[in-house]
Design an enzyme around this catalytic site. Structure first.
Site, mmCIF file in Angstrom:
data_model
loop_
_atom_site.group_PDB
_atom_site.id
_atom_site.type_symbol
_atom_site.label_atom_id
_atom_site.label_comp_id
_atom_site.label_asym_id
_atom_site.label_seq_id
_atom_site.Cartn_x
_atom_site.Cartn_y
_atom_site.Cartn_z
ATOM 1 N N CYS A 2 -46.012 54.009 58.830
ATOM 2 C CA CYS A 2 -44.920 53.505 57.993
ATOM 3 C C CYS A 2 -43.578 53.573 58.723
ATOM 4 C CB CYS A 2 -44.805 54.340 56.729
ATOM 5 S SG CYS A 2 -46.325 54.442 55.808
ATOM 6 N N ARG A 27 -44.580 49.311 64.734
ATOM 7 C CA ARG A 27 -45.252 50.569 64.386
ATOM 8 C C ARG A 27 -46.586 50.321 63.682
ATOM 9 N NH1 ARG A 27 -41.708 55.030 64.135
ATOM 10 N NH2 ARG A 27 -42.853 55.950 62.395
ATOM 11 N N TRP A 73 -48.136 51.461 56.169
ATOM 12 C CA TRP A 73 -49.450 51.467 56.807
ATOM 13 C C TRP A 73 -50.335 52.280 55.880
ATOM 14 C CZ3 TRP A 73 -52.886 55.013 59.139
ATOM 15 C CH2 TRP A 73 -53.802 54.447 60.027
ATOM 16 N N ASN A 97 -42.623 58.091 54.565
ATOM 17 C CA ASN A 97 -43.581 58.028 55.679
ATOM 18 C C ASN A 97 -44.215 59.407 55.794
ATOM 19 O OD1 ASN A 97 -44.959 57.743 58.097
ATOM 20 N ND2 ASN A 97 -43.113 57.935 59.365
ATOM 21 N N GLY A 98 -45.537 59.463 55.796
ATOM 22 C CA GLY A 98 -46.221 60.754 55.890
ATOM 23 C C GLY A 98 -47.301 60.846 54.821
ATOM 24 N N GLU A 471 -59.328 54.074 80.030
ATOM 25 C CA GLU A 471 -58.086 53.443 79.590
ATOM 26 C C GLU A 471 -58.235 51.913 79.594
ATOM 27 O OE1 GLU A 471 -55.662 54.321 77.993
ATOM 28 O OE2 GLU A 471 -54.077 52.867 78.358
ATOM 29 N N LYS A 475 -57.767 49.495 76.334
ATOM 30 C CA LYS A 475 -56.840 48.363 76.290
ATOM 31 C C LYS A 475 -57.554 47.128 75.779
ATOM 32 C CE LYS A 475 -53.690 49.757 76.362
ATOM 33 N NZ LYS A 475 -53.488 51.141 76.429
ATOM 34 N N GLU A 478 -58.644 47.476 71.934
ATOM 35 C CA GLU A 478 -57.605 47.553 70.895
ATOM 36 C C GLU A 478 -56.875 46.245 70.677
ATOM 37 O OE1 GLU A 478 -54.772 50.751 71.549
ATOM 38 O OE2 GLU A 478 -54.534 50.241 73.641
ATOM 39 N N HIS A 494 -79.297 57.021 81.431
ATOM 40 C CA HIS A 494 -79.830 57.931 80.421
ATOM 41 C C HIS A 494 -79.696 57.368 79.015
ATOM 42 C CE1 HIS A 494 -80.466 60.835 83.566
ATOM 43 N NE2 HIS A 494 -79.237 60.582 83.991
ATOM 44 N N LYS A 593 -48.382 52.325 66.084
ATOM 45 C CA LYS A 593 -47.811 52.791 67.346
ATOM 46 C C LYS A 593 -47.689 54.310 67.364
ATOM 47 C CE LYS A 593 -45.738 52.253 71.294
ATOM 48 N NZ LYS A 593 -46.701 52.017 72.391
HETATM 49 C C1 G6P Z 1 -51.651 55.457 68.950
HETATM 50 C C2 G6P Z 1 -51.225 54.345 69.889
HETATM 51 C C3 G6P Z 1 -51.772 54.614 71.289
HETATM 52 C C4 G6P Z 1 -51.295 55.991 71.770
HETATM 53 C C5 G6P Z 1 -51.693 57.087 70.771
HETATM 54 C C6 G6P Z 1 -51.000 58.396 71.084
HETATM 55 O O1 G6P Z 1 -53.021 55.419 68.754
HETATM 56 O O2 G6P Z 1 -51.712 53.097 69.422
HETATM 57 O O3 G6P Z 1 -51.275 53.622 72.173
HETATM 58 O O4 G6P Z 1 -51.870 56.248 73.015
HETATM 59 O O5 G6P Z 1 -51.262 56.731 69.450
HETATM 60 O O6 G6P Z 1 -49.624 58.238 70.856
HETATM 61 P P1 G6P Z 1 -48.514 59.133 71.546
HETATM 62 O O7 G6P Z 1 -47.211 58.635 70.967
HETATM 63 O O8 G6P Z 1 -48.814 60.539 71.140
HETATM 64 O O9 G6P Z 1 -48.619 58.924 73.005
#
Ligand code: G6P
Length: 598
Positions: A2, A27, A73, A97-98, A471, A475, A478, A494, A593
């Protein structure tokens, strides 16, 4: 997660709030709403989906000088209009938010109040209204509410009786106060206010913000607190696309500059600056690294480099697991917490857990003044600037750069790396931005076409190449919604190899020459079973026997900067594939985010 924006001032509050909401879009959200004061009452307008849907409902000519906006969200209750914020009960209008963990039990105290939504947030408006009807003193009510709410919150509050004023409190969720001559703001983060001001204050967890034409911050004893005004170093362009089609692409193109900024304080005067600016690691016999998502993957890169060159055992943990598991630490353990936002709920909870045990912590953070940065024993800022795309690129790049510098520092200090070697490595960091630029200029569209045709994909690698694969795989999944799994190359046999069939895409990262042959054998194994193979490898490893169908060749460098060079193809392959599939690259569905709830 949020997003909150609030404004009080001379400008039209509704347009200022809409600008703020647009800047908060990154976000992640699924409904949106605004409340503003007009014609002596509070008007609330909400919409499911995007801000454009809300804009269609807004009246054209409204006179309003204060209000609140929110991107939601969904956690408690579907992402529909009735659950969207702001919520209003009695004299109170709030955005939240929370997560309020005790909202069900609070509802029991609020007999007589009717709730319209399924949210945990609406109860806060009722609670405020009830307490205010008893006390009639808003500041005292806010002190009491802070004691009653269990969970996390950033709250923007309007009380009907107090005109031209908004209130804000927070716990475990971010909230700042923006300051300008003609008006003041509350916001979840700096990009939301950047169009109007780059001056802001951080609200502490034991504080209450009262925003009108003045800003007053009170502590829990209701004494005024003097707050530092912070000037945001970047500019509005840093939070805009600047001609790039997506923030993600813009942020990838910023990586050479980010690396320059990140390494500068540590390398500008050679080994002296490295020693002076890095924390002292000599007391630690063990390092635990904690993060979520890409930050966790960055930790895995750090583990390989610190163990190899610093000769210290490193364990990497996913924060949501770490916070509930048994922890083995002593006074010689350092816990490193990695987070772009510095507000990720699980990472913050992990920090608090180890602090409770008296363990030293080091935060590697992007957002200046964020909770992790403030609470850790030591902080290193990665200097990536605002990152808007939900899928992180430049922040991850800066995180692995810092971790490789930590490995260099420990290796040099512990005399595992000689001075001559250390100077050569420092020299290679200076060349890193140009290596990165060259990798950005390669065309990845051909590979994207191959990947976009299938709904699944495997990434494989060994050692640090496996960490890189994880990673790369994240990418791709997502932002392009392709089911993608990263696997240690040697583990394929395995079980997972049974999934390989004709045209299954397998991407291998093969940059560690010591074990390259082994992964090349795995490539042959999947190829024999019909897979389409793509490898990312170095010019030294690449040779005529390379069996892959497609390859990306990166320059041979050294262990310290190789992870950064190899990251660019992984990021751009994900980007180009998502683009080809027409996905909403910067705001992928269901993702946020900054994940400020558990
Ligand atoms: C979310 C974002 C990711 C990020 C993760 C950790 O899932 O979409 O891109 O790696 O949070 O976020 P931070 O702000 O702790 O790096």
């Amino acid at each position: 997660m949020c997003g909150i924006i609030g404004y009080v001032g001379e400008k039209n509050a509704s347009s200022v709030i809409i600008d703020g909401l647009k800047a908060l879009e990154y976000r992640g959200y699924d409904s949106v709403g605004i409340a503003y004061h007009t014609c002596n009452r509070i008007e609330i307008i909400k919409a499911q989906g995007k801000i454009a849907n809300l804009e269609k409902k807004l009246k054209k000519y409204i006179i309003t000088h204060y209000g609140l906006g929110h991107t939601r969200w969904a956690t408690h209750g579907k992402p529909d209009e009735k659950n969207a914020h702001p919520h209003r009960i009695g004299k109170f209008t709030i955005v939240h938010n929370g997560i309020i963990e005790n909202y069900e039990s609070l509802k029991q105290l609020l007999n007589g109040y009717k709730f319209k939504s399924e949210t945990d947030s609406e109860v806060i408006a009722a609670l405020l209204d009830k307490l205010y009807s008893e006390k009639n003193d808003i500041l005292k009510v806010l002190v009491q509410v802070k004691k009653l709410l269990i969970g996390s919150y950033a709250l923007g509050i309007i009380c009907d009786d107090i005109k031209d004023t908004i209130y804000a409190i927070r716990k475990d969720s971010p909230l700042i106060v923006g300051i300008n001559d003609g008006g003041n703001f509350i916001a979840s983060d700096v990009p939301a206010i950047l169009k109007y001001t780059n001056k802001y204050m951080l609200i502490g967890e034991n504080e209450i913000a009262e925003i009108s034409n003045k800003v007053k911050i009170y502590n829990d004893n209701l004494e005024l607190v003097n707050k530092e005004i912070i000037t945001f170093e970047g500019n509005i362009e840093s939070a805009e696309k600047n001609g790039y089609e997506h923030f993600m692409l813009k942020e990838i193109h910023e990586e050479p500059e980010v690396i320059k900024k990140t390494i500068k304080p540590f390398l500008q005067f050679g080994l002296d600056s490295l020693k002076e600016n890095m924390p002292d690691f000599s007391k630690y016999h063990k390092i635990e690294i904690i993060g979520c998502g890409s930050a966790y993957h960055a930790g895995l890169i750090g583990k390989h480099l610190i163990e190899k060159y610093g000769n210290i055992p490193v364990t990497v943990h996913i924060a949501s697991e770490f916070r509930y598991q048994k922890v083995f630490t002593d006074e010689h353990t350092l816990v490193i917490l990695i987070s772009q936002s510095g507000e990720t709920a699980d990472t913050l909870a992990s920090l608090r857990k180890v602090h409770g045990m008296g363990i030293d912590t080091l935060a590697i953070v992007n957002v200046v003044g964020s909770s992790l940065a403030r609470e850790a024993s030591k902080t290193i800022y990665i200097k990536a600037g605002p990152e808007i795309s939900v899928a992180t690129t430049k922040a991850y790049m800066a995180q692995i750069t810092i971790l490789s510098l930590i490995a260099l520092n420990i290796g040099y200090t512990n005399k595992i790396i000689s001075e001559k070697k250390a100077l050569e490595i420092i020299d290679s960091y200076e060349k890193l931005p140009s290596y990165i630029s060259n990798m950005i200029n390669i065309d990845y569209k051909k590979i994207a076409k191959v990947l976009a045709k299938k709904n699944n994909c495997f990434y494989i690698g060994r050692g640090i190449d496996y960490a890189l694969s994880m990673e790369g795989s994240l990418k791709l999944k997502e932002i392009s919604y392709i089911t993608s799994v990263a696997y240690p190359a040697g583990e394929l046999k395995h079980g997972t190899i049974s999934l390989i069939e004709k045209n299954t895409n397998v991407i291998a990262v093969i940059t560690d020459k010591n074990i390259a042959d082994k992964t090349i054998n795995n490539i042959k194994e999947v190829k024999t079973r019909g897979a389409t193979t793509i490898i990312i490898t170095t010019d030294k490893i690449d040779n005529e026997f390379n069996p892959a169908d497609y390859k990306i060749v990166i320059p041979t460098t050294n262990d310290f900067i190789n992870p950064m060079v190899a990251t660019i193809p992984l990021q751009l392959i994900g980007y180009e594939t998502a683009k080809l599939k027409g996905c909403e690259i910067d705001t992928p569905k269901n993702l946020a985010k900054s994940v400020t709830v558990e």
